[in-house]
Design an enzyme around this catalytic site. Structure first.
Site, mmCIF file in Angstrom:
data_model
loop_
_atom_site.group_PDB
_atom_site.id
_atom_site.type_symbol
_atom_site.label_atom_id
_atom_site.label_comp_id
_atom_site.label_asym_id
_atom_site.label_seq_id
_atom_site.Cartn_x
_atom_site.Cartn_y
_atom_site.Cartn_z
ATOM 1 N N LYS A 1 0.948 -1.283 0.100
ATOM 2 C CA LYS A 1 -0.101 -0.014 -0.050
ATOM 3 C C LYS A 1 0.862 1.317 -0.149
ATOM 4 O O LYS A 1 0.592 2.233 -0.742
ATOM 5 C CB LYS A 1 -1.021 -0.063 1.123
ATOM 6 N N SER A 2 2.078 1.250 0.690
ATOM 7 C CA SER A 2 2.842 2.482 1.003
ATOM 8 C C SER A 2 3.447 2.601 -0.334
ATOM 9 O O SER A 2 3.380 3.950 -0.900
ATOM 10 C CB SER A 2 3.515 2.367 1.771
ATOM 11 N N GLY B 1 -4.961 7.879 5.237
ATOM 12 C CA GLY B 1 -4.122 8.803 5.851
ATOM 13 C C GLY B 1 -2.881 9.194 4.970
ATOM 14 O O GLY B 1 -2.340 10.225 4.690
ATOM 15 N N ARG C 1 -7.974 12.151 12.239
ATOM 16 C CA ARG C 1 -6.864 11.905 12.552
ATOM 17 C C ARG C 1 -5.992 13.479 12.386
ATOM 18 O O ARG C 1 -6.411 14.345 11.843
ATOM 19 C CB ARG C 1 -6.262 10.997 11.684
ATOM 20 N N ASP D 1 2.340 -1.226 11.780
ATOM 21 C CA ASP D 1 1.138 -1.677 11.276
ATOM 22 C C ASP D 1 1.094 -2.892 11.617
ATOM 23 O O ASP D 1 -0.251 -3.439 11.425
ATOM 24 C CB ASP D 1 1.242 -1.416 9.779
ATOM 25 N N ARG E 1 -5.911 2.361 17.984
ATOM 26 C CA ARG E 1 -5.781 0.885 17.936
ATOM 27 C C ARG E 1 -5.364 0.175 19.165
ATOM 28 O O ARG E 1 -5.961 -0.871 19.600
ATOM 29 C CB ARG E 1 -4.553 0.630 17.129
ATOM 30 N N ARG F 1 -7.173 -2.916 9.713
ATOM 31 C CA ARG F 1 -6.289 -3.877 10.410
ATOM 32 C C ARG F 1 -6.719 -4.500 11.662
ATOM 33 O O ARG F 1 -6.234 -5.647 11.998
ATOM 34 C CB ARG F 1 -4.789 -3.245 10.520
HETATM 35 C C1 S3P Z 1 2.654 5.000 6.292
HETATM 36 C C2 S3P Z 1 3.103 5.277 7.525
HETATM 37 C C3 S3P Z 1 2.820 4.890 8.656
HETATM 38 C C4 S3P Z 1 1.894 3.567 8.463
HETATM 39 C C5 S3P Z 1 0.858 3.862 7.520
HETATM 40 C C6 S3P Z 1 1.376 3.804 5.940
HETATM 41 C C7 S3P Z 1 3.112 5.584 4.934
HETATM 42 O O1 S3P Z 1 1.956 5.887 9.456
HETATM 43 O O2 S3P Z 1 1.142 3.267 9.676
HETATM 44 O O3 S3P Z 1 -0.056 2.685 7.336
HETATM 45 O O4 S3P Z 1 2.709 4.861 3.826
HETATM 46 O O5 S3P Z 1 3.852 6.312 4.908
HETATM 47 P P1 S3P Z 1 3.059 6.919 9.949
HETATM 48 O O6 S3P Z 1 3.675 7.789 9.060
HETATM 49 O O7 S3P Z 1 1.739 7.865 10.668
HETATM 50 O O8 S3P Z 1 3.735 6.397 11.221
#
Ligand code: S3P
Length: 687
Positions: free
Chosen positions: A15-16, A91, A119, A320, A351, A393
């Protein structure tokens, strides 16, 4: 899915990385080509937002796995969007886009669903404002919806209070977009996918371990970004659910999760699992998109899992995976303590609170710490309804636990898994099915806590659909029923539903052309419904079950084809038929299953047989001795009916382009069911 010696699973793309590929691709000079992207709700939301900003993305929607092409507009050339950009639950999408927008000469409103609007956004808005962007909160301070007005930016050195890849990436994107130097110091190293991709696009990124944490710098951003041409590896966070399932279910044979990304800033859970007693071998498979990739081979679990202490530096590399770790801890021996994880309070849900509440609901002793959790493992049967808290999740972690022996757990809203793992529940059903064959495992070992077999059957994820269409007498009903029984799937006999409508219309006094002039309102009044029982599908009308003999009566048989051709009737029955796709799988049988009702069915089969053979079967079905004259007359009737069905303007009987043609002339029902089961097994091999 089943390998020769064990179970093989593949998870969707990371996903990232997918999110970053879409956004960076939109800023590149030229067309990026990305394979293996995650087509989850989060990246789709980001894709739509980019579309509104003028970035053309080809191949992201739809159900295929094909390459996605992003036609980048260059660094500061995005278009002024007409409305707000709705990032739904994402997010990463919202925060990274805010960073990229800060450098665009335009003004855009970012918003999202209730979870995302809750958030914190200051963590990215503050540094962007210090660079010169304007951020206005439109409702609640520090939250979406917010308007980002970009333009010329100044260089920035930013010290982030939290280890967050989203904060880091937002600042780096603003710097790269505006062409100014940026530096981010984070207390601990967070995931570095963005840095790797920027380097692949021609941007020099310097990183170093410093006394106060981890520093990342882009001293002189490139004037343009080279397009990306890359493969997205499987998402480690998604893989973690199946690694955990194999450990919890005590898989009898090794379970292999293939093609998983193993970026060291992401795969921290592996060392924690090793401390718990998990035996996970990493089989390297080279690299994809500048990331290490490998297969995770989980060996049969001999001893019980042990509780662990996790905290501090370990958390960012497994941020995560805390939900799935909490679920493993519920089954480990001793008390697991997780600390240093306060960031979990501002994820898709709080969470820590969600995990503690759900664990307690199913009978596990769990306590919240300000920055973590304490969980006392148990081997008692666990059961109950848990809440997803709009958090993919959380839903998936409890789904995994529910799919292990001795657990009876329901998730209130399983659909949230689509955010990062479309098809998750289907994959889970498949591994459970494989496991319940109990290869080499004793009954006792299968249900150590003595609980009843767990059940995810009520879970509303889109299940595997087998669409069987075909001409009259081609063997649809018998084959579908036999295949469904062999697969443990539901069997939808759509013809029976059309027959119920026909019967109800006849009973309401209609005949002739009045059968065709029926409104949607009148159809609703008939209250046609189906109910699913152990023994199969029941058809109901007007609040009562319709008897099989009434459905099959000659007067209904004579008129059903006429009624089924009425557009209002077909439209009215669409949702009812689609609602049958629940549980482990569905075998749907009819005349437009693969074309109209389930166009995305995983397996499509079109049955046909020689008209005289079809006539013979039909006569036998009706208890008539099939002599030559009878067969000839019936064959002519069937051919006429097929011609009528094939030529009607709405949902004509035709073979879907992607359907397999099965000639059943010389096949008995068992052989036909065999062929279908083999197609289903083949469809389950890759995902
Ligand atoms: C992510 C960073 C993480 C992770 C999120 C995806 C990203 O969040 O928890 O699922 O793709 O950069 P944080 O940057 O808030 O730690």
């Amino acid at each position: 899915m089943d390998g020769g010696e064990g179970l093989t699973i593949r998870v969707p793309g990371d996903k990232s990385i997918t999110q970053r590929a879409l956004i960076l691709g939109g800023l590149a000079d030229g067309e990026s080509r990305i394979r293996g992207v995650l087509r989850g709700a989060d990246p789709l939301a980001t894709g739509r937002a980019l579309g509104a900003l003028g970035v053309e993305i080809v191949g992201l929607g739809g159900s295929g796995d094909g390459e996605v092409r992003i036609r980048g507009r260059g660094l500061r050339n995005w278009r002024q969007p007409k409305g707000a950009l709705d990032l739904c639950n994402s997010g990463t999408g919202a925060r990274l886009l805010a960073g990229a927008l800060a450098a665009q000469p335009l003004s855009a409103v970012l918003t999202g669903d209730a979870s995302l609007r809750g958030r914190p956004m200051r963590r990215i808005a503050d540094p962007l404002m210090r660079m010169g962007a304007t951020v206005d909160y439109l409702e609640l301070d520090g939250h979406l919806p917010m308007r980002v007005t970009g333009g010329t930016l100044a260089p920035l050195g930013h010290e982030s209070a939290v280890a967050s890849a989203q904060v880091k990436s937002a600042v780096l994107l603003a710097g790269v977009g505006a062409g100014v130097a940026v530096e981010v110091l984070e207390p601990r190293r967070s995931r570095d996918h963005g840095e790797r991709m920027l380097e692949a696009m021609g941007v020099g990124v310097a990183e170093e371990d410093v006394a106060r944490g981890w520093r990342v710098r882009i001293p002189s951003p490139a004037p343009r970004l080279r397009p990306l041409d890359m493969e997205v590896p499987g998402d480690f966070s998604s893989a973690a659910f199946f690694v955990a399932w194999s450990m919890l279910a005590g898989c009898p044979a090794p379970c292999m999760v293939r093609g998983t990304g193993l970026n060291p800033t992401r795969a921290g859970l592996l060392s924690v699992l090793a401390r718990m007693g998990g035996r996970i071998e990493v089989v390297p498979r080279g690299t994809a998109g500048g990331e290490r990739v490998g297969d995770l081979r989980v060996d049969a679990q001999a001893a019980r899992l042990q509780a662990v202490q996790v905290g501090g530096d370990e958390i960012p590399g497994m941020i995560d995976e805390v939900p799935i770790l909490a679920v493993l801890a519920a089954r480990a021996e001793g008390v697991t303590r997780i600390t240093g994880a306060a960031e979990l309070r501002v994820k898709e849900s709080d969470r820590l609170a969600a995990l503690a509440a759900n664990l307690r609901r199913i009978g596990v002793a769990a306590g919240e710490l300000p920055d973590g959790l304490e969980i006392e493992g148990t081997d008692r049967p666990l059961s109950g309804l848990v809440e997803s808290f709009q958090d993919h999740r959380i839903a998936m972690a409890f789904g995994v636990l529910g799919a292990t022996p001795g657990c009876e757990i329901r998730v209130d809203d399983p659909t949230v898994a689509d955010v990062s793992f479309p098809g998750f529940w289907r994959s889970l059903q498949r591994v459970r099915k494989w496991d319940s064959r109990g290869v080499g495992r004793s009954r006792a070992a299968r249900s150590p806590a003595g609980g009843t077999a767990n059940s995810c059957d009520a879970i509303g994820d889109r299940c595997l659909v087998v669409a069987i269409d075909g001409s009259a007498g081609s063997g649809k009903s018998t084959t579908a029923a036999a295949a469904a029984a062999r697969l443990g799937f539901r069997h939808l006999d759509s013809g029976a539903i059309y027959r119920a409508v026909t019967l109800a219309l006849i009973e309401s006094g209609r005949s002739g052309s009045a059968l065709e002039h029926v409104t949607r309102g009148e159809l609703s009044g008939l209250a046609i419904d189906v109910k699913w029982r152990e023994q199969g599908m029941e058809v109901w009308a007007g609040g009562r079950q319709v008897a099989e003999e009434a459905l099959r009566s000659d007067r209904v048989t004579a008129l059903v084809s006429q009624v089924a051709a009425v557009p209002e009737v077909r439209a009215h029955l669409l949702d009812l038929q689609r609602s049958a796709a629940r549980g482990p799988g569905l075998v749907a049988e009819g005349r437009d299953m693969g074309t109209v009702v389930f166009p995305r069915a995983e397996v499509k089969v079109f049955l046909d047989a020689h008209p005289t053979e079809r006539a013979r079967r039909r006569l036998l079905q009706r208890g008539i001795r099939p002599d030559a004259a009878e067969i000839k007359a019936e064959a002519a009737r069937l051919t006429r009916r097929d011609r009528r069905d094939a030529s009607r303007s709405i949902a004509p009987l035709l073979q879907a382009g992607d359907a397999v043609l099965l000639d059943t002339t010389a096949l008995d029902p068992a052989a036909q069911a065999d062929a279908i089961v083999r197609l289903v097994e083949a469809a389950g091999t890759d995902r």
